[in-house]
Design an enzyme around this catalytic site. Sequence first.
Site: not given
Length: 282
Positions: A166-168
């Site tokens: 999700a962060y990437g």
Amino acid sequence: MAEDELLAGRVAIVTGAASGMGRVMARALAGAGAKIAGVDVDAAGLGRLAAERVLAGKFLRTVTDVSKTAECRRAVLQVMETFGALDILINCAGVSMSTAARHRDEARIKFFEADPDGWQRILAINTIGAFLMARFAAEPMIKRGWGRIIHVTTSFDTMLAAGLSAYGASKAALEASCVSFAKDLEGTGVTVNILVPGGPTDTPGFFPPGKPRPPILLDPEIMAMPVAWLASSQSDGISACRFIARDWDRSLPTAEAAARARAPAAWPALAQAASAARGHPM
């Protein structure tokens, strides 16, 4: 022009201003002469920032959840009512992958083990929040014929790393939106660029206590000089570009330091990183 006059008369919103890189950039822009609206959910952190001498008499505290449309619209309206203008938006608000690792206190988690609501919350803050703030900030900038939108993203290898789905994805989306927004704003005097620290950075909340940390963490202060330059008229005409704060050489004249910190175009570099990660050089 003196450094403390570089942004004289300008008004800036900094999201994620209560701590870490956002706090550093808010101080840097204020030190260059800008009035600052600090946007964050952390009211206490904004209060501590407001007490700093460099922000005396030119700081607006705006407690805002950037994932919510109405709150982003309200924040921009509050800035316009208070300062009468808006010239600069720094999109730095963000949460880490630990948001999707509920009750496990982990910095990384496999996508098929992630908490679905937490996973979506990461994109809601990191990506949708940046869109919402830019959406409402762009109008007054366009009317003035000048403006700066600066997204803070991350290194390409982090976007592709295991356990950071999700962060990437949230940061890769910001890279794409930078180019798209810049094209939409062509001819308006408003530019859109990316600023990244250039490696793991000592940022509150990104490395859970007691868990492994990178052996070397960058100091958030490296963001100060490049953000002040990007936010100023010295960067006129530069849009859809990417700058790496770690590569900014303070010993060089500003124009040379900026050229050195300017990174290759985002998507070819990302494609190359992906290919290398698969073990198939391009």
